[in-house]
Scaffold this motif. Structure first.
Motif, PDB file in Angstrom:
ATOM      1  N   PRO A 147       0.307  14.312  11.365  1.00 12.80           N
ATOM      2  CA  PRO A 147       0.616  14.973  10.100  1.00 12.80           C
ATOM      3  C   PRO A 147       0.676  13.964   8.962  1.00 12.80           C
ATOM      4  CG  PRO A 147       2.206  15.519  11.817  1.00 12.80           C
ATOM      5  CD  PRO A 147       1.358  14.418  12.336  1.00 12.80           C
ATOM      6  N   ARG A 148      -0.015  14.237   7.943  1.00 14.14           N
ATOM      7  CA  ARG A 148       0.081  13.406   6.742  1.00 14.14           C
ATOM      8  C   ARG A 148      -0.354  14.237   5.557  1.00 14.14           C
ATOM      9  NH1 ARG A 148      -5.284   9.664   6.876  1.00 14.14           N
ATOM     10  NH2 ARG A 148      -6.705  11.375   7.261  1.00 14.14           N
ATOM     11  N   ARG A 174      -2.751   7.169  -0.495  1.00  9.97           N
ATOM     12  CA  ARG A 174      -2.906   5.989   0.337  1.00  9.97           C
ATOM     13  C   ARG A 174      -4.378   5.609   0.392  1.00  9.97           C
ATOM     14  NH1 ARG A 174       0.158   6.611   5.809  1.00  9.97           N
ATOM     15  NH2 ARG A 174      -1.323   8.309   6.070  1.00  9.97           N
ATOM     16  N   PRO A 175      -4.655   4.314   0.484  1.00 12.42           N
ATOM     17  CA  PRO A 175      -6.058   3.884   0.515  1.00 12.42           C
ATOM     18  C   PRO A 175      -6.842   4.575   1.626  1.00 12.42           C
ATOM     19  CG  PRO A 175      -4.568   2.012   0.391  1.00 12.42           C
ATOM     20  CD  PRO A 175      -3.720   3.213   0.575  1.00 12.42           C
ATOM     21  N   ALA A 176      -6.210   4.757   2.769  1.00 14.25           N
ATOM     22  CA  ALA A 176      -6.904   5.396   3.881  1.00 14.25           C
ATOM     23  C   ALA A 176      -7.367   6.791   3.475  1.00 14.25           C
ATOM     24  CB  ALA A 176      -5.976   5.484   5.082  1.00 14.25           C
ATOM     25  N   PHE A 201       0.719  26.311   6.886  1.00 13.84           N
ATOM     26  CA  PHE A 201       0.430  24.880   6.957  1.00 13.84           C
ATOM     27  C   PHE A 201      -0.119  24.397   5.617  1.00 13.84           C
ATOM     28  CE2 PHE A 201      -2.609  21.431   8.102  1.00 13.84           C
ATOM     29  CZ  PHE A 201      -1.688  20.522   8.584  1.00 13.84           C
ATOM     30  N   PRO A 224      -7.776   4.540   9.717  1.00 11.55           N
ATOM     31  CA  PRO A 224      -7.954   5.936   9.303  1.00 11.55           C
ATOM     32  C   PRO A 224      -8.587   6.780  10.398  1.00 11.55           C
ATOM     33  CG  PRO A 224      -9.436   4.459   8.084  1.00 11.55           C
ATOM     34  CD  PRO A 224      -8.455   3.594   8.830  1.00 11.55           C
ATOM     35  N   GLU A 280       0.817  -1.218   0.000  1.00 12.88           N
ATOM     36  CA  GLU A 280       0.000   0.000   0.000  1.00 12.88           C
ATOM     37  C   GLU A 280       0.847   1.263   0.000  1.00 12.88           C
ATOM     38  OE1 GLU A 280      -3.568  -1.840   2.654  1.00 12.88           O
ATOM     39  OE2 GLU A 280      -2.599   0.004   3.292  1.00 12.88           O
ATOM     40  N   HIS A 333       7.641   5.137   1.663  1.00 13.61           N
ATOM     41  CA  HIS A 333       7.431   4.909   3.080  1.00 13.61           C
ATOM     42  C   HIS A 333       8.651   5.254   3.929  1.00 13.61           C
ATOM     43  CE1 HIS A 333       6.434   2.478   6.653  1.00 13.61           C
ATOM     44  NE2 HIS A 333       5.345   3.166   6.452  1.00 13.61           N
ATOM     45  N   ARG A 334       8.399   5.770   5.125  1.00 14.88           N
ATOM     46  CA  ARG A 334       9.502   6.181   5.979  1.00 14.88           C
ATOM     47  C   ARG A 334      10.349   5.002   6.414  1.00 14.88           C
ATOM     48  NH1 ARG A 334       7.974   8.426  11.206  1.00 14.88           N
ATOM     49  NH2 ARG A 334      10.095   9.187  11.082  1.00 14.88           N
ATOM     50  N   ARG A 351       3.432  18.955   4.570  1.00 11.71           N
ATOM     51  CA  ARG A 351       3.015  18.625   5.928  1.00 11.71           C
ATOM     52  C   ARG A 351       3.581  17.318   6.443  1.00 11.71           C
ATOM     53  NH1 ARG A 351      -3.037  19.742   4.533  1.00 11.71           N
ATOM     54  NH2 ARG A 351      -2.360  21.146   2.906  1.00 11.71           N
ATOM     55  N   ARG A 352       3.791  16.366   5.528  1.00  8.00           N
ATOM     56  CA  ARG A 352       4.242  15.075   6.011  1.00  8.00           C
ATOM     57  C   ARG A 352       5.760  15.063   6.045  1.00  8.00           C
ATOM     58  NH1 ARG A 352       2.071   9.864   3.071  1.00  8.00           N
ATOM     59  NH2 ARG A 352       0.767  11.555   2.341  1.00  8.00           N
ATOM     60  N   HIS A 353       6.330  14.810   7.191  1.00  7.20           N
ATOM     61  CA  HIS A 353       7.766  14.674   7.170  1.00  7.20           C
ATOM     62  C   HIS A 353       8.097  13.257   6.757  1.00  7.20           C
ATOM     63  CE1 HIS A 353       6.569  14.773  11.596  1.00  7.20           C
ATOM     64  NE2 HIS A 353       6.372  13.568  11.164  1.00  7.20           N
ATOM     65  N   GLY A 354       9.301  13.100   6.249  1.00 13.78           N
ATOM     66  CA  GLY A 354       9.724  11.766   5.883  1.00 13.78           C
ATOM     67  C   GLY A 354       9.169  11.310   4.546  1.00 13.78           C
ATOM     68  N   GLU A 355       8.650  12.236   3.718  1.00 17.95           N
ATOM     69  CA  GLU A 355       8.239  11.841   2.380  1.00 17.95           C
ATOM     70  C   GLU A 355       9.393  12.064   1.426  1.00 17.95           C
ATOM     71  OE1 GLU A 355       5.654  10.493   0.720  1.00 17.95           O
ATOM     72  OE2 GLU A 355       5.120   9.882   2.740  1.00 17.95           O
ATOM     73  N   THR A 411     -11.425   8.189   2.898  1.00 18.23           N
ATOM     74  CA  THR A 411     -12.027   9.217   3.741  1.00 18.23           C
ATOM     75  C   THR A 411     -12.129  10.554   3.033  1.00 18.23           C
ATOM     76  OG1 THR A 411      -9.875   9.761   4.638  1.00 18.23           O
ATOM     77  CG2 THR A 411     -11.190   8.198   5.893  1.00 18.23           C
ATOM     78  N   GLU A 416       0.053   4.530  10.662  1.00 20.80           N
ATOM     79  CA  GLU A 416      -1.199   4.140  11.280  1.00 20.80           C
ATOM     80  C   GLU A 416      -2.035   3.359  10.262  1.00 20.80           C
ATOM     81  OE1 GLU A 416       0.810   7.619  11.903  1.00 20.80           O
ATOM     82  OE2 GLU A 416      -0.550   7.256  10.240  1.00 20.80           O
TER      83      GLU A 416
END
Lengths: 487, 286
Positions: A485-486, B276-278, B258, A478, A459, A464-465, B263-267, B282, A475
């Motif tokens: 943060p995402r 992402r599916p999540a 913001f 959802p 996925e 990915h980190r 916003r996402r660190h580590g990308e 949503t 996580e």
């Protein structure tokens, strides 16, 4: 100059100007390097920039105000266009501030933008400081820059208070009166210090003129010098970054200054300017004409300092009235909340990088930032500290809160004193538990909420980190990702 | 969901927020004054000596006031004697709605819409005035007051409790000095000569009638004074100013960076950021 650099008629003017400058300054390589510099790209790295741009607006509007403000305590009779004060005796300083508000073109909006900018500048500075603290950006090799930042914060608070005190209206005079009493509460040297600074008994005849020089020359010059060193150090030491794929202690992944980061910086400037001008144009701040000229015998209800001094005002209000006499000296009540507390506060703040290094025994260089959840103790300590100062801050508003919510000031004092002792540990504990919980969910094998670890890889793919930090896992649920943060 | 529909969904939120903002920042309830009675007398002072009016007032007193103030206004454990309160006191308390008292006896009476009609107030004032020797409803002459002198007197004698802007302030143990926003000139004058609650009496030895008129004129001017700087923020000083600077100014700017920042660190570098599916399920993905 080589043949390739030869100028012909066809060369554009901009390039010819650049060449002309480069031939005299040799700046091309420096500029090229600066424009090529890579700046990591997290939104929170722009917070310091908001403070920087607020400071720029502060200076621009402040310069305009100096054209019209007259820092003199000479008594005159007001003849300006604000009718309720016509014929009233007042200092030249207050009269010229009234003129700025009513008779100078764009004077009022400039005054208001200046005042809003001061409030927002200090707020963004504090938010920037919080970002640095909670991500551990102050660790070696950046302790010096932390010290520069703390220095700027202290000087900016002082300069904000001095600016608020300049106008010689009733509110600013009340603030100065309190400052004078705090100064004389210092044992042994306090009275000498106060009379040296105030030029005699309060309110000394030279005070406004001295404050003016401090406000527009001395402190701004020092702050600008510190700011220059602050920014130079960021450039010299390169900016920190969050960990991620391809991000190591030895590289910087992000956007080049030219064009992407420069565009964002410009946007941040215009955003700041727009917000401050909107506030200055729409919301009235410090209506000095309502407060009247300063008379030492008078005081108004609801006399408060600006927000960044609010915690000190709150401390002064909430502190029990202790007085200690020993060896012929006296430690009066205002000494503890107004001299000792800020002294300890700023000393601990300045020394924090060294204290933490001593506690954790971690003296390595760090260019990758911590996520607050990964350092639960530090985060908890920071949250507890913020809770403490937030209670003090609300304590400073106790009388206004009492009237607004129709309750008793005395009851509020008891509530705030209790909260001062209870809330910081509670907030710290909650923060600690939250950090542990969030960090646990990030880890693989955190099975109670995230049973399906296996399908994670397809996925999330290459971005990915986990590529860097194998123990990290995003996580799965959802619903549980709120606040994380995402994208 | 289409962006248009999403914007429409925001309309009620924005509308509610604007209304709340306007209520918070700007709204200063203006006194609804009738054209022919700008000073706020409400009653016909010539009718106060009329025995018929006094009799009507006595009847109303027996219904609404006697339980606390006692028969004939001699007082009781639940309320003070008001035999020498005078017409000014009765007029002040009844026209400002402070009497009848809504709370416990030791609680400070708060301003509210008057419980009685104008005629009933006239009757009650006439009755209370007939009980003993008290101050009469004053003659207010704004034009005899000096605005600048009034300002000086107000800042020297009133601002310590009511604040320099007249917004009111806290006193100790739950007492408060009320806002002067909607007080009528007659009520302001009466308050100074009767000294309701914690307020001191501005006695004739200390303040001349001309000075009292000056103060009333200054308060009246304060009420009518616009706010050249924009929203007044309640005219209660740096507390609401700090709130606006922190929440609207700083909060708004932080929200914007913001939104424009990553916003996402580590990308990894973003161009092909996978959804992402999540996020997709949503609708929270960008």
């Amino acid at each position: 100059m080589t043949a390739a650099g030869a100028l012909t008629k066809a060369t554009p003017l901009s390039r010819r100007t650049a060449r002309w400058l480069d031939a005299r300054l040799g700046a091309a390589s420096f500029v090229r390097k600066a424009l090529d510099k890579v700046f990591p790209d997290h939104w929170s790295f722009l917070l310091g920039e908001l403070a920087l741009w607020s400071f720029v607006i502060l200076i621009a509007t402040g310069v305009y105000l100096t054209f019209f403000f007259d820092a003199s305590v000479e008594e005159i009779v007001y003849q300006g266009s604000y009718v309720p004060l016509q014929g009233v005796e007042m200092s030249r300083a207050y009269a010229s501030a009234l003129d700025l508000s009513f008779d100078v073109r764009a004077g009022l909006v400039m005054r208001q933008v200046h005042h809003w900018a001061a409030n927002v500048y200090l707020a963004t500075t504090v938010v920037h400081l919080m970002r640095i603290f909670f991500t551990g950006a102050f660790r070696r090799p950046r302790e010096l820059n932390w010290l520069l930042g703390v220095g700027m914060l202290i000087l900016s608070i002082v300069n904000g208070f001095v600016g608020y005190s300049l106008l010689d209206d009733q509110l600013s005079g009340t603030g100065l009166r309190i400052a004078y009493n705090i100064a004389i509460s210092i044992p042994v040297g306090g009275t000498w210090l106060a009379s040296l600074f105030f030029g005699g008994e309060f309110p000394g005849p030279d005070l406004i003129e001295r404050l003016y020089v401090i406000h527009i020359l001395l402190l701004p010059a020092v702050i600008i010098a510190l700011l220059g060193a602050h920014l130079a150090l960021v450039a010299r030491q390169r900016h920190t970054q969050f960990s991620g794929p391809g991000r190591t202690e030895r590289n910087v992944v992000g956007e080049r200054v030219w064009p992407t980061f420069a565009a964002k910086g410009t946007a941040a400037f215009f955003l700041t300017a727009a917000m401050l001008c909107a506030l200055g144009g729409l919301a009235q701040i410090n209506p000095i004409w309502l407060y009247g000229p300063f008379r030492p015998a008078e005081v108004s209800a609801a006399s408060q300092p600006d927000w960044y001094m609010g915690w000190l005002d709150g401390a002064l209000r909430l502190w029990p009235s202790w007085e200690i006499r020993a060896f012929g000296f006296e430690l009066p009540t205002p000494f503890y909340p107004s001299v000792l507390l800020p002294g300890v506060t700023f000393a601990l703040l300045a020394l924090w990088p060294f204290l933490e290094a001593r506690i954790t025994k971690d003296r390595r260089e760090h260019h990758l930032l911590d996520r607050p959840r990964d350092r639960p103790l530090r985060t908890a300590l920071g949250v507890a500290t913020l809770a403490f100062y937030t209670v003090l801050f609300f304590g400073g508003a106790s009388d206004v809160l009492a009237v607004t919510f129709q309750t008793s000031v005395n009851a509020l004092f008891r509530a705030f004193r209790t909260a001062l002792l209870v809330l910081p540990p509670v907030a710290g504990f909650v923060a600690y538990r939250l950090c542990r919980e969030l960090a646990r969910r990030d880890r693989p094998g955190a099975t109670d909420e995230a049973p399906a670890v296996a399908p994670a890889a397809p996925e999330d793919g290459a971005s990915h980190r986990r590529a860097i930090e194998p123990e990290d896992e995003p996580e799965r649920d959802p619903a549980s990702t709120a606040g994380v943060p995402r994208g | 969901m289409g962006s248009r529909a999403r914007h429409l969904r925001l309309v009620p939120v924005v509308a509610a927020a604007s209304v709340a903002l306007a209520a918070l920042l700007g709204a200063r309830a203006g006194a609804v004054e009738e054209e022919h009675d700008p000073l706020g007398y409400v009653v016909d002072r010539a009718a106060l000596d009329d025995p018929a009016t006094v009799a009507e007032g006595a009847e109303l007193f027996r219904i609404g006031c006697v339980s606390c103030h006692g028969p004939g206004g001699v007082g009781s454990p639940r309320g003070p004697a008001i035999t020498d309160a005078g017409a000014a006191s009765a007029h002040f308390y009844l026209t400002s709605g402070r009497m009848p008292h809504a709370g416990a006896p030791d609680e400070q009476a708060r301003r509210k819409p008057p419980a009685y009609t104008h005629e009933e107030i006239e009757d009650l004032v006439a009755y209370v005035a007939s009980l003993g020797e008290g101050p009469e409803i004053p003659d207010v002459h704004l034009e005899e007051g000096d605005l600048q002198e009034g300002g000086d007197l107000f800042r020297g004698n009133c601002a310590a409790c009511h604040s320099a802007t007249g917004a009111g302030g806290a006193l100790s143990y739950g007492q408060h000095a009320p806002s002067l926003d909607v007080a009528t000139p007659v009520q302001i004058y009466e308050a100074m000569i009767i000294g309701p609650g914690q307020m001191p009496v501005f006695s004739p030895e200390a303040f001349s009638e001309e000075e009292l008129n000056s103060i009333v004129r200054y308060v009246e001017t304060l009420q009518g004074l616009g706010d050249p700087g924009g929203f007044s923020l309640g005219r209660i000083g740096p507390i609401p100013e700090g709130f606006v600077a922190l929440v609207i100014g700083t909060g708004g700017m932080m929200l914007t960076v913001f939104l424009i920042g990553r916003r996402r660190h580590g990308e990894a570098e973003p161009p092909s950021e996978p959804v992402r599916p999540a996020d997709a399920s949503t609708g929270a993905g960008r």
